[in-house]
Motif scaffolding. Structure first.
Motif, PDB file in Angstrom:
ATOM      1  N   ASP A  59       0.810  -1.223   0.000  1.00  0.00           N
ATOM      2  CA  ASP A  59       0.000   0.000   0.000  1.00  0.00           C
ATOM      3  C   ASP A  59       0.840   1.268   0.000  1.00  0.00           C
ATOM      4  N   GLU A  60       2.107   1.184  -0.386  1.00  0.00           N
ATOM      5  CA  GLU A  60       2.966   2.367  -0.382  1.00  0.00           C
ATOM      6  C   GLU A  60       2.439   3.467  -1.298  1.00  0.00           C
ATOM      7  N   GLY A  61       1.702   3.082  -2.322  1.00  0.00           N
ATOM      8  CA  GLY A  61       1.172   4.075  -3.253  1.00  0.00           C
ATOM      9  C   GLY A  61       0.243   5.073  -2.595  1.00  0.00           C
ATOM     10  N   LEU A  62      -0.386   4.694  -1.484  1.00  0.00           N
ATOM     11  CA  LEU A  62      -1.299   5.611  -0.802  1.00  0.00           C
ATOM     12  C   LEU A  62      -0.563   6.730  -0.082  1.00  0.00           C
ATOM     13  N   GLY A  99      -0.638   7.609  -6.308  1.00  0.00           N
ATOM     14  CA  GLY A  99      -0.550   6.166  -6.111  1.00  0.00           C
ATOM     15  C   GLY A  99      -1.929   5.591  -5.868  1.00  0.00           C
ATOM     16  N   ALA A 100      -2.080   4.292  -6.123  1.00  0.00           N
ATOM     17  CA  ALA A 100      -3.379   3.646  -5.943  1.00  0.00           C
ATOM     18  C   ALA A 100      -3.183   2.155  -5.717  1.00  0.00           C
ATOM     19  N   ILE A 101      -4.179   1.526  -5.121  1.00  0.00           N
ATOM     20  CA  ILE A 101      -4.226   0.075  -4.979  1.00  0.00           C
ATOM     21  C   ILE A 101      -5.522  -0.422  -5.607  1.00  0.00           C
ATOM     22  N   ILE A 102      -5.481  -1.626  -6.166  1.00  0.00           N
ATOM     23  CA  ILE A 102      -6.652  -2.187  -6.839  1.00  0.00           C
ATOM     24  C   ILE A 102      -6.866  -3.621  -6.360  1.00  0.00           C
ATOM     25  N   SER A 103      -8.038  -4.156  -6.623  1.00  0.00           N
ATOM     26  CA  SER A 103      -8.371  -5.512  -6.196  1.00  0.00           C
ATOM     27  C   SER A 103      -7.880  -6.528  -7.227  1.00  0.00           C
ATOM     28  N   GLU A 104      -7.932  -7.807  -6.853  1.00  0.00           N
ATOM     29  CA  GLU A 104      -7.517  -8.882  -7.756  1.00  0.00           C
ATOM     30  C   GLU A 104      -8.344  -8.876  -9.038  1.00  0.00           C
ATOM     31  N   GLN A 145      -4.250  10.356 -13.137  1.00  0.00           N
ATOM     32  CA  GLN A 145      -3.286   9.307 -13.483  1.00  0.00           C
ATOM     33  C   GLN A 145      -2.728   8.715 -12.199  1.00  0.00           C
ATOM     34  N   PHE A 146      -2.789   7.371 -12.082  1.00  0.00           N
ATOM     35  CA  PHE A 146      -2.353   6.710 -10.860  1.00  0.00           C
ATOM     36  C   PHE A 146      -1.453   5.518 -11.180  1.00  0.00           C
ATOM     37  N   ARG A 147      -0.416   5.380 -10.377  1.00  0.00           N
ATOM     38  CA  ARG A 147       0.509   4.254 -10.498  1.00  0.00           C
ATOM     39  C   ARG A 147       0.119   3.188  -9.476  1.00  0.00           C
ATOM     40  N   ILE A 148      -0.042   1.965  -9.932  1.00  0.00           N
ATOM     41  CA  ILE A 148      -0.481   0.872  -9.065  1.00  0.00           C
ATOM     42  C   ILE A 148       0.696   0.372  -8.228  1.00  0.00           C
ATOM     43  N   SER A 149       0.510   0.388  -6.893  1.00  0.00           N
ATOM     44  CA  SER A 149       1.567  -0.116  -6.015  1.00  0.00           C
ATOM     45  C   SER A 149       1.197  -1.458  -5.377  1.00  0.00           C
ATOM     46  N   GLY A 150      -0.090  -1.814  -5.394  1.00  0.00           N
ATOM     47  CA  GLY A 150      -0.485  -3.053  -4.741  1.00  0.00           C
ATOM     48  C   GLY A 150      -1.797  -3.598  -5.276  1.00  0.00           C
ATOM     49  N   ALA A 193     -19.176  -8.069   3.271  1.00  0.00           N
ATOM     50  CA  ALA A 193     -18.280  -7.096   3.912  1.00  0.00           C
ATOM     51  C   ALA A 193     -18.742  -5.699   3.510  1.00  0.00           C
ATOM     52  N   GLN A 194     -18.566  -4.730   4.410  1.00  0.00           N
ATOM     53  CA  GLN A 194     -18.973  -3.362   4.096  1.00  0.00           C
ATOM     54  C   GLN A 194     -18.059  -2.733   3.054  1.00  0.00           C
ATOM     55  N   LEU A 195     -16.769  -3.033   3.122  1.00  0.00           N
ATOM     56  CA  LEU A 195     -15.833  -2.478   2.149  1.00  0.00           C
ATOM     57  C   LEU A 195     -16.026  -3.175   0.799  1.00  0.00           C
ATOM     58  N   THR A 196     -15.940  -2.425  -0.261  1.00  0.00           N
ATOM     59  CA  THR A 196     -16.141  -2.967  -1.599  1.00  0.00           C
ATOM     60  C   THR A 196     -14.823  -2.974  -2.371  1.00  0.00           C
ATOM     61  N   ASN A 197     -14.782  -3.753  -3.429  1.00  0.00           N
ATOM     62  CA  ASN A 197     -13.556  -3.939  -4.202  1.00  0.00           C
ATOM     63  C   ASN A 197     -13.408  -2.816  -5.224  1.00  0.00           C
ATOM     64  N   ASP A 198     -12.901  -1.693  -4.760  1.00  0.00           N
ATOM     65  CA  ASP A 198     -12.777  -0.486  -5.573  1.00  0.00           C
ATOM     66  C   ASP A 198     -11.311  -0.140  -5.795  1.00  0.00           C
ATOM     67  N   ILE A 199     -11.102   0.871  -6.613  1.00  0.00           N
ATOM     68  CA  ILE A 199      -9.781   1.477  -6.742  1.00  0.00           C
ATOM     69  C   ILE A 199      -9.645   2.497  -5.618  1.00  0.00           C
ATOM     70  N   TYR A 200      -8.604   2.370  -4.802  1.00  0.00           N
ATOM     71  CA  TYR A 200      -8.399   3.288  -3.681  1.00  0.00           C
ATOM     72  C   TYR A 200      -7.159   4.146  -3.945  1.00  0.00           C
ATOM     73  N   CYS A 201      -7.360   5.451  -3.891  1.00  0.00           N
ATOM     74  CA  CYS A 201      -6.263   6.392  -4.082  1.00  0.00           C
ATOM     75  C   CYS A 201      -6.230   7.352  -2.891  1.00  0.00           C
ATOM     76  N   ARG A 202      -5.201   8.169  -2.829  1.00  0.00           N
ATOM     77  CA  ARG A 202      -5.055   9.076  -1.699  1.00  0.00           C
ATOM     78  C   ARG A 202      -5.893  10.330  -1.897  1.00  0.00           C
ATOM     79  N   ILE A 203      -6.536  10.781  -0.836  1.00  0.00           N
ATOM     80  CA  ILE A 203      -7.331  11.996  -0.901  1.00  0.00           C
ATOM     81  C   ILE A 203      -6.403  13.200  -1.032  1.00  0.00           C
ATOM     82  N   GLY A 204      -6.910  14.258  -1.678  1.00  0.00           N
ATOM     83  CA  GLY A 204      -6.125  15.481  -1.812  1.00  0.00           C
ATOM     84  C   GLY A 204      -5.694  16.018  -0.462  1.00  0.00           C
ATOM     85  N   GLU A 205      -4.445  16.439  -0.346  1.00  0.00           N
ATOM     86  CA  GLU A 205      -3.874  16.809   0.947  1.00  0.00           C
ATOM     87  C   GLU A 205      -4.634  17.940   1.622  1.00  0.00           C
ATOM     88  N   LYS A 206      -5.119  18.904   0.847  1.00  0.00           N
ATOM     89  CA  LYS A 206      -5.789  20.053   1.440  1.00  0.00           C
ATOM     90  C   LYS A 206      -7.294  20.056   1.184  1.00  0.00           C
TER      91      LYS A 206
END
Length: 798
Positions: free
Chosen positions: A138-141, A146-151, A181-186, A195-208
């Motif tokens: 999950d370093e991409g977050l 950066g982003a992480i994606i499901s199988e 544009q996102f680079r996949i890290s995981g 499960a409540q969480l769904t299999n989505d693309i997760y990226c980091r929220i804007g810092e501000k």
């Protein structure tokens, strides 16, 4: 002894083929229903257990005006303060979901769009949830792009190799980040359906993004508690946080806002979320478990009746074994084991039935993954239930069969003794009672679902198409080209746009207003100015939107539903303070619109407010296309897709009739109806099997009586009446007793709907008549042959 048990079992099955077949059919159907229901129940009970140490995972929430079970969206600074300043919280994450899916592609030169959900989170998201990575991490977050994606997403987006280090591109940026544009890290391990969480693309929220906006209630949040810390302790720490409470008091207009955490395991059954979270109906689950138990009970009653009815034919053999030295205990053990073997045979057939059903779409209405390998505890548990059922169903007949002296075999027929009749009557009464209750409940569930599908909606949903549009300004050239293409076909009257898929959800965007120093929050929908006309919404007061009400205006124009006027009694032309959006006025009112389901939710009764866009770059990604009356629906749909493909090359034309989308509001209710009715019908049929089987034996036992009556001039109809009379008395009495119980159950169930069907008396009367009719048909059909037999043969047979 084992050989004797099996020999007696197979002799019984062979000697009484019809009754044995019906008995096994009832047992196997009952256990198949029981296994399926318990699989579904376990699926729901295992909700949100997929995370590591789920007892430490919680949802960070704000209780509004004492509604502790209502899950709301929260402001970002509240989430930050709670995570940083609460000593009982180990880590946490914010979650920003985007309404609707985003179009994703992997080749920037030749984009092929794939629809995926995208969510913005904090870097600690994976740690908080406890995600497992099958590839990468999950370093991409930690980085903005950066982003992480499901199988499954990795397989769809990168079918030819690893996704790690590859890039994905969004057609438009997520609302909480400016990146496309996102680079996949995981690549993370899939979340299960429960499960409540769904299999989505997760990226980091804007810092501000919304960093200090205490009034921007737009996010979900999850926290992981430190080991050994209780939810109650964290809630005390949150309530005692003066900074959080002071800020929330100043930034909200609610009477009371209390920070709290809710265990993730409690969300499914015990909360009313605003959106995103999956919820279950505990009342419905309990009803299904009750039906499963009753179905097994009815089948067990059939087995008891079947075994008891064999007493006169087996008493000679049993007493002979007594004379030859067999003990009563060994005989009773053998008889009980016979019942156990019968039940286990039914269970094996049931397991085969369930295995076949899991390979088809027959269980789709239950909405869960029915793979047998995932429910081994249920399978093993059902074996135990089968053994227990066999023992309980065999004890009473075994005791009865062996409790009489050997001389009984010379004295007559036990089955027609008063004690034997009372036993059979009590068992059949139980079946009639359950059947009557199920008929009433199934009927009202069906009526309620049909009623709410045809509730007055306040707009014309017939001959209306809905299209998911690209995330582009709706005043852009491609949209204008789409309008021109559509209206070039003779089937279409017009096309309008909105920022939401109307009729596709129970919650929409909420906007706050200040009215006479009172803060109100209706559903707020941005639309094109022709939206009310295209949707067939009737303006009852004031005026419709004009083209000039749109781009560049300093004052927003609102058209609200009658419910809004009923709540606040505002005349048209009334100026409002739309908070940060500036000045607004009520331009007109329309009839109340049913864009949400009839089931009571946290937002039941919330009025709608519609407003034209004020900016030329506004995105309204849902198109509503009015088809002329009398047009061919299939051709209209084809032409709409053709116009879309010409105007938006490379995009998939996702266009369907509005009715198909609207029906999804009631998917849960429809599935519930199908399941309850299916299992209720099964229980009723099993009860009829019991009545049918008993009638077979009754006619065998009373053959001599039938012959004597016919010799003395009794007609066929009189003999049939003799058979039916006793059964009808029991059926009528049990149905009458069942009606108040069914009324109470349905009255409780209907309380979960805003509009409901009345508990009409005719349904209860019809249920009683149906029970009577089924009894008459079942008993008459089976008794007719005996009633028409030669009296000499009947007497000789005895």
């Amino acid at each position: 002894m084992n050989q004797t048990i099996l020999r007696n079992l197979f002799y019984t099955l062979k000697r009484f083929r019809t009754a044995s077949f019906l008995n096994l059919l009832g047992l196997s159907a009952a256990f198949a229903a029981f296994i399926v229901i318990m699989m579904k129940t376990r699926y729901e009970q295992q909700f949100d257990t997929c995370y590591p140490e789920p007892e430490r995972l919680a949802v960070l929430n704000l209780s509004i005006d004492g509604k502790d079970n209502e899950l709301v969206v929260v402001p970002r600074p509240f989430v930050d303060a709670a995570i940083q300043e609460t000593t009982g919280i180990e880590c946490g994450t914010l979650l920003s979901m985007q309404f609707g899916s985003n179009l994703v592609y992997t080749d920037p030169h030749y984009p092929k769009y794939i629809k995926e959900n995208v969510a913005a989170v904090y870097p600690d998201f994976a740690k908080t949830i406890g995600m497992t990575f099958v590839e990468g991490n999950d370093e991409g977050l930690d980085t903005p792009n950066g982003a992480i994606i499901s199988e499954s997403q990795a397989k769809r987006l990168f079918p030819d190799g690893s996704a790690i280090g590859k890039y994905i591109y969004l057609e438009s940026p997520h609302q909480a980040t400016e990146e496309t544009q996102f680079r996949i890290s995981g690549v993370y391990k899939e979340f299960p359906k429960n499960a409540q969480l769904t299999n989505d693309i997760y990226c980091r929220i804007g810092e501000k993004w919304d960093l200090n906006q205490w009034g921007s209630w737009s996010y979900l949040a999850f926290v992981r508690l430190k080991p050994g810390v209780t939810y109650e302790e964290v809630n005390r720490q949150l309530v005692q946080n003066k900074i959080i409470n002071d800020k929330m008091e100043k930034s909200s207009d609610f009477k009371e806002v209390k920070p709290m955490v809710i265990p993730i395991r409690d969300v499914y059954y015990h909360t009313k979320p605003w959106f995103y979270f999956k919820t279950g109906d505990l009342q419905h689950t309990r009803l299904m478990i009750l039906i499963a138990i009753l179905v097994i009970g009815i089948a067990a009653v059939n087995l008891i009746n079947f075994t008891t009815a064999l007493t006169p034919m087996r008493i000679r053999s049993i007493n002979t074994q007594k004379v030859l030295g067999s003990s009563v205990g060994s005989l009773r053990t053998g008889l009980v084991l016979e019942a156990v073997c019968t039940v286990l045979l039914g269970w094996l057939i049931a397991l085969g039935i369930v295995a076949c059903l899991t390979q088809t779409q027959a269980l789709d209405a239950l909405d869960f993954n029915p793979a047998l390998k995932d429910y081994l505890p249920v399978i093993f548990g059902s074996v135990g239930i089968a053994l227990l059922t066999g023992v309980l169903a065999g004890l009473y007949p075994a005791w009865y069969m062996t409790s009489f002296p050997p001389a009984l075999m010379l004295k007559g027929n036990f089955a027609l003794s008063g004690k034997g009749k009372r036993l059979r009557t009590a068992l059949v009464s139980f079946q009639y009672f359950i059947s009557a209750c199920l008929i009433v409940c199934s009927t009202f569930i069906f009526m309620q679902n049909e009623y709410q599908k045809n509730i007055r909606t306040g707009f014309d949903r017939d001959m209306l198409l809905i299209a998911q549009m690209p995330q582009k300004p709706f005043l852009s050239q491609p949209y204008k080209a789409f309008d021109q293409q559509l209206l070039g076909y003779p089937e279409f009257e017009g096309v309008a746009y909105a920022n939401d898929q109307m009729g596709g959800s129970n919650v929409y965007n909420i906007q706050g207003f200040t009215i006479a120093e009172q803060h109100v929050q209706p559903f707020y929908v941005r639309v094109s100015t022709n939206f009310p006309k295209v949707m067939g919404m009737k303006v009852t007061e004031g005026r419709d939107f004009l083209p000039g009400d749109s781009v560049g205006r300093n004052v927003r124009h609102y058209i609200a539903t009658k419910e809004f006027k009923k709540m606040y009694n505002l005349p048209t032309g009334q100026e409002l303070n739309a908070d940060w959006m500036g000045k607004a006025e009520i331009t007109g009112y329309v009839d109340n619109v049913a864009f949400t389901s009839n089931r009571i939710t946290a937002f039941s009764g919330t009025p709608f407010v519609f407003t034209p866009n004020l900016y030329d770059d506004d995105v309204l990604p849902f198109g509503y296309i009015r088809v002329k009356a009398g047009s061919d629906p299939a051709q209209a749909l084809s032409h709409a897709r053709e116009a879309f493909e010409k105007s938006f090359p490379g995009y998939a034309a996702e266009i369907d009739f509005f009715d198909n989308v609207y029906k999804k509001l009631y998917t849960a209710e429809t599935n519930q109806q199908q399941v309850v009715i299916a299992f209720s019908v099964l229980a009723i049929l099993i009860s009829l099997v019991g009545v049918f089987g008993l009638t077979i034996f009754e006619t065998q036992y009373r053959r001599k009586e039938i012959g004597v009556r016919k010799v003395f001039g009794a007609s066929t109809s009189q003999i049939l009446w003799q058979f039916n009379r006793a059964s009808l008395k029991v059926a009528i009495l049990c149905s009458a007793v069942a009606m108040p119980v069914a009324y109470y159950v349905m009255d409780s169930w209907l309380q979960s709907f805003t509009q409901r069907v009345p508990l009409s008396a005719w349904v209860f009367v019809a249920a009683c008549l149906l029970i009577i009719l089924m009894t008459l048909v079942t008993v008459t059909v089976q008794s007719y042959r005996a009633a028409n037999s030669n009296p000499i043969d009947c007497v000789r047979a005895e």
